[in-house]
Enzyme design. Structure first.
Site, PDB file in Angstrom:
ATOM      1  N   LYS A 190      57.217   4.343  43.759  1.00  0.00           N
ATOM      2  CA  LYS A 190      56.186   4.551  44.782  1.00  0.00           C
ATOM      3  C   LYS A 190      56.291   6.003  45.223  1.00  0.00           C
ATOM      4  O   LYS A 190      56.482   6.316  46.411  1.00  0.00           O
ATOM      5  CB  LYS A 190      56.414   3.551  45.937  1.00  0.00           C
ATOM      6  CG  LYS A 190      55.292   3.479  46.944  1.00  0.00           C
ATOM      7  CD  LYS A 190      53.994   2.890  46.418  1.00  0.00           C
ATOM      8  CE  LYS A 190      52.906   3.018  47.474  1.00  0.00           C
ATOM      9  NZ  LYS A 190      51.567   2.626  46.969  1.00  0.00           N
ATOM     10  N   ASP A 250      59.022 -11.610  38.995  1.00  0.00           N
ATOM     11  CA  ASP A 250      58.398 -12.911  39.275  1.00  0.00           C
ATOM     12  C   ASP A 250      56.967 -12.945  38.739  1.00  0.00           C
ATOM     13  O   ASP A 250      56.524 -13.958  38.195  1.00  0.00           O
ATOM     14  CB  ASP A 250      58.385 -13.211  40.792  1.00  0.00           C
ATOM     15  CG  ASP A 250      59.590 -14.036  41.225  1.00  0.00           C
ATOM     16  OD1 ASP A 250      60.629 -13.983  40.537  1.00  0.00           O
ATOM     17  OD2 ASP A 250      59.490 -14.739  42.255  1.00  0.00           O
TER      18      ASP A 250
END
Ligand code: IPM
Ligand code: MG
Length: 355
Positions: A190, A250
């Site tokens: 990020k 996930d």
């Protein structure tokens, strides 16, 4: 003789580990040199010794050539003081054993293409490796806590920190893997907002110079999450921080149709590792013979391959899993509508028979 520490943990952990041990027993009967000892971790560790990573469990894990873990956590432990909760046992063993490199493959078995929530052609043949940094970042950064402000309200805080050496070693780990796969590495950060990500990106680029054959790209984590569900096959290997890797793995798992199919490895600098299914302890189905043991069985295969050098045995397990899927055997999590399903034990037995 290969010595492994087996830590079943909580919830469905003991049931899925029991099936994995059936498979190991069968291989042992065929001459694989392996022995194991079990110890409690997580809630089971708290129940047995008052803490989620008992000293005896840690010692056993230190002495073993590899560790096989089930899963930790359960609602009955959620009200414990934070340091005593099951998840802390998992984080502590990762840190104590310096298991900084977490490999989470997301592979779509052709037999299960219809179990994915994405359209068939988007995921057919999917094979991504997520390399998640596992012993640093915001999971372990200091300072952390919940403090009282002068205004009278409370404030929670955590710190996302990465030193150059931590970034460098996980980057090397990911480049090494990319080198023997599709030679494409996407580093996720990020960097448009976080300084820690800026350093991450610079360091990955520096390490990249040692791997001229690998094509490197960088992606912001929000975009990476979107790209994973938009066009997942653009990825070969992804490398990222502890927190981003937790989330992205996930997502990647779901692309394959079942988190119940995915093994993982957490390795130290020498290749010693802990192997566990990507899924959690699933307390809602614990004790019901409903869990899918295949992720744990495939974790055994990864353990044999990466830490014990028993390639032939690893191949046998992976082939056997492919075979039972081709036979149409399904636990509930990987069943399509109308499929007949089988339980945890029957699935373990089927893999043993297919060996
Ligand atoms: C995982 C889990 C753990 C994590 C939890 C149980 C602490 O979600 O292994 O992905 O966040 O690392
Ligand atoms: Mg997770």
């Amino acid at each position: 003789m290969n010595k492994i520490a087996v830590l079943p943990g909580d919830g469905i952990g003991p049931e899925i580990i029991a099936e994995a041990l059936k498979v190991l027993d069968a291989l042992k009967a065929d001459g694989l040199e392996i022995e194991w000892q079990e110890a409690p971790i997580g809630g089971a560790g708290y129940d047995a010794a008052g803490k989620p990573l008992p000293d005896d469990t840690l010692n056993l894990a230190r002495q073993a050539d590899a560790v096989l873990l089930g899963a930790v956590g359960g609602p009955q432990y959620d009200t414990l003081e934070r340091d005593l909760r099951p998840e802390r046992g998992l984080l502590a063993i990762r840190q104590e054993l310096s298991l900084f490199s977490n490999l989470r493959p997301a592979i779509l078995y052709p037999q299960l293409a219809d179990a994915s929530s994405l359209k068939h052609d988007l995921v057919a043949g999917l094979n991504i490796m997520i390399v998640r940094e596992l012993t640093g970042g915001i999971y372990f950064g200091q300072p952390r806590g919940i403090r009282d402000l002068d205004s009278g309200e409370q404030q929670g805080y955590n710190t996302m920190v990465y030193s150059e050496s931590e970034i460098e070693r996980i980057a090397r780990s990911a480049f090494d893997i990319a080198q023997v796969r599709g030679k494409k590495l996407c580093s996720v950060d990020k960097a448009n907002v976080l300084e820690v990500s800026e350093l991450w990106r610079e360091t990955v680029d520096r390490v990249a110079k040692d791997y001229p054959e690998v094509e490197v790209s960088h992606m912001y984590v929000d975009n990476a999450a979107m790209q994973l569900v938009r066009a997942p096959k653009q990825f070969d290997v992804m490398v990222t921080t502890n927190l981003f890797g937790d989330i992205l793995s996930d997502i990647a798992a779901m692309l394959t149709g079942s988190i119940g199919m995915l093994p993982s490895a957490s390795l130290d600098a020498q290749g010693k590792g802990m192997y566990e299914p990507v899924h959690g302890s699933a307390p809602d189905i614990a004790g019901k013979d409903a869990a899918n043991p295949l992720a744990t069985i495939l974790s055994v295969a990864m353990m044999l391959r990466y830490s014990l050098g028993e390639t032939a045995a690893a191949d046998r397990i992976e082939d056997a899993v492919g075979k039972v899927l081709s036979q149409g055997l399904r636990t509930a999590d990987i069943a399509a509508e109308g499929d007949k399903t089988i339980g945890t034990k029957a699935m373990g037995d089927a893999v043993v028979a297919a060996l």
